[in-house]
Scaffold this active site. Sequence first.
Site, short mmCIF file in Angstrom:
data_model
loop_
_atom_site.label_atom_id
_atom_site.label_comp_id
_atom_site.label_asym_id
_atom_site.label_seq_id
_atom_site.Cartn_x
_atom_site.Cartn_y
_atom_site.Cartn_z
N GLY A 94 0.92 -1.15 0.00
CA GLY A 94 0.00 0.00 0.00
C GLY A 94 0.94 1.17 0.00
O GLY A 94 1.81 1.26 0.85
N THR A 95 0.80 2.08 -0.91
CA THR A 95 2.01 2.75 -1.37
C THR A 95 1.72 4.07 -2.03
O THR A 95 0.58 4.36 -2.38
CB THR A 95 2.62 1.79 -2.41
OG1 THR A 95 3.75 1.19 -1.86
CG2 THR A 95 2.96 2.42 -3.71
#
Lengths: 231, 307
Positions: free
Chosen positions: A33-34
Amino acid sequence: MSAHASMHAPRSHAAAAAAADPYNLKPGEHSTGTTIMAIPFDGGVVMGADSRTSTGTYIAVRVADKITQVHDRIWICRSGSAADTQALTDYIRHYLSQLAVETGRAPTVKTAAHLMRRMIYENKDNLMAGVIVGGWDVVDGGSVYNIPLGGTMMKMPFALGGSGSTYIWGLVDHKFKEGMTKDEAKALVEKAIAHAMARDGSSGGIIRTVVITEDGCDKEFIPGDKLPYGP
Amino acid sequence: FFSSFWAAAQGTTSSTGARISSTSSSTTRTRTTPGAKQPVMSAGSGYDLSSSTFSPDGRIFQVEYASKAVENGGTALGLKCRDGVVLAVEKPVLNKMLLPTSNRRIHSVDEAHGVAVTGFVADARQIVNRARDEAIGYEETYGTKVPPSVLSDRLAAYVHYFTLHGALRPFGATALVASYDDETKEHALHMIEPSGMSHRYFACAAGKGRQPAKTEMEKLTLNNREDPAQNISVREGVKQLARIIHALHDEAKDKPFELEMSWLCEESGWKHKGVPRDVIKESVEWAKKDIAEAEEEDEDSDEEMEG
């Protein structure tokens, strides 16, 4: 559910699961998740990413390297499932090295993007991977291809990806202009990622950047206490 | 397959046919095959029945015989000029009832590649189909048109495969491949022979008239590195190939023929296309005039040109 819906049951189950858990991860699986982004400039590309890899709320790695090299001048920013994207980039690296030998020339960014797109599209049911393929080649100079979850491939003037990207579209739309220099592009990448890290719980840590030109690749990072904005 | 072993060991008639004489100890023999115009000296003697058999002197005769099959075919020529590639094939008119444009010898693989074939045309069809599959497959996987060297390497590997199987026979056809590389913006000419060898050429020839054709093509300026502008253009190349094919054609001995020509050049937008009919017509007229003038000037050159 009606009889019609039952034919599409797997999809709707996946949709329900996705709504509840945006990452659709298997138990124990790591997500990137970025925030990832890439901006081409005249003569190359700047690629940037945050460094947080999380499993649910636990930050499994806080200094992760999400920008992976697949050939001399081709790198890929990874988001989604860490395992899936690592496996994909390993395949791409393998195929590109074989292609380079067969053709006797460096593969182009377009070719790398095509390979990645084929792989994601044809395995979309089993993958969760959103990537940005960027690099420099002799045919197109610096170029950037965004390949989100379903396996669309889009050549873009700049590319954003990952959960944190949703918070910075407005900022990047505002600040981006065509024909930026290397320093301008790098500054924008760092600023935008810092802003995303400030608002997205799944992004954080340090900002990693790779600047790719004909002459080489420069990997740098900004430590967490020196971010342009934030924490 | 087994019959070839027996024949090699004992030199007796094999079950494949009564072609082998019983004098097995001699290494050469004269053999008249039905339909041949003259006796054929061959050194096969039992090592030539299968392409998976080497001869004692290290040759694979079936592959050499396959090349002989190509030599019976109409002359095919290729020329890499400074601004493109030209292909030409002398297509014998087998039958007056045939539609002139049918039975093509030059095929497009995709826009960026063209193949001229000679020898067993049916065998050549397979090579062309394979080339088309390779080109499509490459573009689907890698997103760009297949580079010339890759296409010719893959065709060569394909053709070669048929030279090492006991159950298969080699292709009796040669393919001349004109290509354009999208990425490097360079054009190229390759030729793939029945042995599976493939080379890149400035000029190449296959079929009946290839020896005199090569002699003629060597006289053209194709590889001037000091001043590449001196190298001939495709327009000039079209004329020269027309001239060579017409000059080699023996009115008395050979069947009437059709001249098929194609080019891949700047003028065609770097797409493989047939040379426009009016250009061919013009070139053939010029060729005939040029040949007639040469005959008038020097009677000796006439003998030299005859294949």
